[in-house]
Scaffold this motif. Sequence first.
Motif, PDB file in Angstrom:
ATOM      1  N   VAL A  44       0.842  -1.199   0.000  1.00 39.27           N
ATOM      2  CA  VAL A  44       0.000   0.000   0.000  1.00 39.27           C
ATOM      3  C   VAL A  44       0.881   1.255   0.000  1.00 39.27           C
ATOM      4  N   ILE A  45       1.898   1.266   0.867  1.00 38.94           N
ATOM      5  CA  ILE A  45       2.810   2.419   0.914  1.00 38.94           C
ATOM      6  C   ILE A  45       3.416   2.652  -0.460  1.00 38.94           C
ATOM      7  N   ASP A  46       3.827   1.545  -1.084  1.00 38.16           N
ATOM      8  CA  ASP A  46       4.489   1.654  -2.384  1.00 38.16           C
ATOM      9  C   ASP A  46       3.524   2.179  -3.450  1.00 38.16           C
ATOM     10  N   LEU A  77      12.024   2.998 -10.442  1.00 38.64           N
ATOM     11  CA  LEU A  77      12.455   1.636 -10.754  1.00 38.64           C
ATOM     12  C   LEU A  77      12.304   0.722  -9.554  1.00 38.64           C
ATOM     13  N   SER A  78      12.868   1.156  -8.412  1.00 42.93           N
ATOM     14  CA  SER A  78      12.786   0.260  -7.264  1.00 42.93           C
ATOM     15  C   SER A  78      11.345   0.130  -6.793  1.00 42.93           C
ATOM     16  N   ALA A  79      10.567   1.206  -6.895  1.00 42.87           N
ATOM     17  CA  ALA A  79       9.184   1.133  -6.414  1.00 42.87           C
ATOM     18  C   ALA A  79       8.389   0.076  -7.175  1.00 42.87           C
ATOM     19  N   LEU A  80       8.638  -0.019  -8.482  1.00 44.45           N
ATOM     20  CA  LEU A  80       7.916  -1.006  -9.282  1.00 44.45           C
ATOM     21  C   LEU A  80       8.213  -2.422  -8.797  1.00 44.45           C
ATOM     22  N   PHE A  81       9.509  -2.683  -8.531  1.00 46.00           N
ATOM     23  CA  PHE A  81       9.878  -4.022  -8.079  1.00 46.00           C
ATOM     24  C   PHE A  81       9.434  -4.246  -6.631  1.00 46.00           C
ATOM     25  N   VAL A  82       9.454  -3.181  -5.827  1.00 49.96           N
ATOM     26  CA  VAL A  82       8.966  -3.319  -4.445  1.00 49.96           C
ATOM     27  C   VAL A  82       7.512  -3.769  -4.457  1.00 49.96           C
ATOM     28  N   LEU A  83       6.725  -3.174  -5.367  1.00 50.59           N
ATOM     29  CA  LEU A  83       5.308  -3.554  -5.458  1.00 50.59           C
ATOM     30  C   LEU A  83       5.181  -5.057  -5.717  1.00 50.59           C
TER      31      LEU A  83
END
Lengths: 669, 225
Positions: A44-46, A77-83
């Motif tokens: 959710v945060i992401d 970039l990292s946010a996409l993978f974090v999701l």
Amino acid sequence: MSGILLQGLMTVMAVLLLAIPLLSFRAPRLGFLAACVTCATGAVIDLVFLFQGAAPAVLTVPFGLAGQSTVLSIDGLSALFVLLVMLAGAMASLALRDDHGHPIATAPAVSLFIGAMLLCLLAADAFALVAGFELMSVASFILVVTNHRDHQVQEAGRLYIGMAVLSGLCLIAAVALLAPHGASFSAMRASPPTPGVAAIVLILAMVGPGSKAGLVPLHVWLPPAHAAAPAPVSALMSGAMTKVALYVLIRLLFDLVGPGIAPWWGLPLIALGIASAVLGALRANMEIDIKKVLACSTIENVGLVAIGLGVALAARGADLTALSSLAAGGALLHTLSHGGFKTLLFLASGSIQYGAGSRSLESLGGLIKRMPITAGVMILAAMSLAGLPPSAGFASEWTLFQSVIAAVRLGGLAWQVMSVVLAATLALATALAAAAAVRLVGVVLLGRPRSQGAAEAVEAGPPLRWAMLLSALGVGFVGLFPGVMLWFSDPAMSVIVHGTMLDRIGYLGFTATSDSAGYAPIFTLGLIAIVMAVIWAVLRAKAVPGHRAAPLWDCGFGDPPPWQPFGDPLAQYSGASFGQPLRRMLGTTLLAAREKVDLPLPGDTRPASIVVTLNDPAEAWLLEPIGRLRAIISGMADRVHFMTVRQALTLMVALLVGLLLFIATVEQL
Amino acid sequence: MEHIGFGALPYDFAHLLGGVMLLLSFTLLTQRRISATIATYAAQALTLAVAACWQGWVQNEPALYVTGAIAFVAKGVFIPLMLQRSLARLHLRGAREEAMGIFASMALGVALVVLSIMVVLPTTMQAGALTREDLALALSVVLLGLLMMITRRTAFTQVIGFMSLENGLILAAVGVAGMPLVVELSVAVLVLVGFVVFGAFLKRMDTHFHSLDTSVLDQVASENR
């Protein structure tokens, strides 16, 4: 705002790395629930971060490795993978609660694994990146050897840890080469490497994170390790861990090497991608263990992503922004869709393993009647695997195909020929993957059960059922709204290729180039529905009213006899029979497949048999020579061990004199 | 101190003593008679004692006199006497032993001396001439001691090679200004302990195998394999 969200994600990471493992020692099932809730919070945060426009944020934590502070950061970039990691983590943790009263013994490693992947994604300095990567390897190794009493699991674990050590060493070497003026990513970007160093980093990145992602020829660990691990862990490894490895690859090659990219840089990635895609898809048609089938298909899909990344790199080197953003968009979209549908398939394989008592294609069958939910989600995911519209897999593979076709613009004749060859092999790989998906669904879900266990299969328990349904929801969303996913990926694209696809994205669909036809899944779905309805109506109208049952020639496959309530297993096509044409056509050359038929003479009462052997080329050309080298080295070590006193003394003196000679030579130069 | 060079008495005399030690190392390398080997070792230890005292006077470092005294008493007198006694007890007085050919061992020894000069002289550009020459000689003595250990067959002469090697270490230690006494003392204690261990080892080897040739140990090892 981004800073606060990053702090939130850091808290999620700390909870996953520290609190939940401790909790899991005492109460594993509570630990899984906590991990699930924590991962969902992280997701959710992401999502909030992505909706806010993904403004990058950096956070310096005043403690860390080597007595230095740790730099964490988040960008598109990292946010996409974090999701992806958070969602896969939540689903796997939820599924692990369906343990039939026996939580896995390595429960604390699960949340450690997810937390380590998060650390790897949020890291913004070399130490944190390497620490996250290595912790991820160690935690997943622990999980792979969960059932360590099994001989095959031990073997898989040994192979896995060996490969993990190799990829860790290569990653350390790569970041060390990039960090002559400081370990933080900003310092690395500020001092881009010379072309020579950059080329070495390219090789190291493809060996290190590349082997972790499952790129040929260092993919050998993947099928045995995925088969050995508990199913939800395999889902995490295939859906999330290989993606984190791809993230590290992207971060190193696209971001940190920075301006040092030349057009030829894409070629090695494209070559390895093609090899992975074809070999993985072909092997997926040969394997009998369903988890190995899925693992081989992971190799194929990672290959597809690598092809997309390779085209993006080449296009970025040639300053073709529209093409590079299209290829990068395809690669990222396929990362998301594969992460989703492979998680789903591995969860379903776990459900089948418990519910039907086997993972072997030769003892499953007809599960669609006994396990409707598992079967339903599996068909949905297999559509993606096969790349059928309007699934998630179709959307991303369509984008990849568009970028490969557009790659003719990259350069002269050589690039054009390569692009055509690439498109042809890509088509071969996706066709093979479709065959593998058909075989999987056909043999496992349809037909008659091939064993007592399959005949009496039971549906998964509520936690696993919910995990599968929620994952299916996610995969369905990606399939129906790829434009939204590409919108999520846009900040990532601006990081890695400095381009955007926003000019080509709508809520309902997207186009490959601004003036070409696009893909709108909702309308495609509507079209398919209309066609189906028309066919149904025509059949209905043309049908003769009323019907009667009449005996037909049934090819020897009649109703099961009373003494065999689930039919004679040998009367059906098996997994091996489905794979046979492909095995004979391509397998003999690519996989060294050999058949040994033992046909008894008339009058002989022993049963006939056919033995099929497969040999992955990487095993014959890579693993076996390494094994021989190891034998030679240990033989030499053995000789040293049994030296006589004078020989040992002579060896020492010779080494000392050799060292002095070396120093003297260096001094003279 | 730093500028003492060729032609100045402190340098010349230290150089002469080091040269004598090196010469004695070569003698050790080629000497076949065991009792003569022990005598040569004693002579080398006495030279070392003189060299240590000379350095003590040159560097105005009283601690080096202690080093010299230890070298004189322990290595110049006590150890050789004990070695001679055990030689008599083992009925080896006047015994000769097989070793590598004289020409071959001399040639190897000369090569090692050249090597040590080529290593030490370029790597110690900042140090004074006295230190550099001294270190080169000391390293030569160490390497020749090692060479003696591998060219000899009996444990007896291998022990002597080891202790001659240690002489080289002490020579290096006294040549470098500012090396603390405790290092030299601990090296001396180490050698004494080593001597005791070797003594016990030799005695047991003699009672068990009636030979000091270390190749019998290899036979035992291969039987236990």
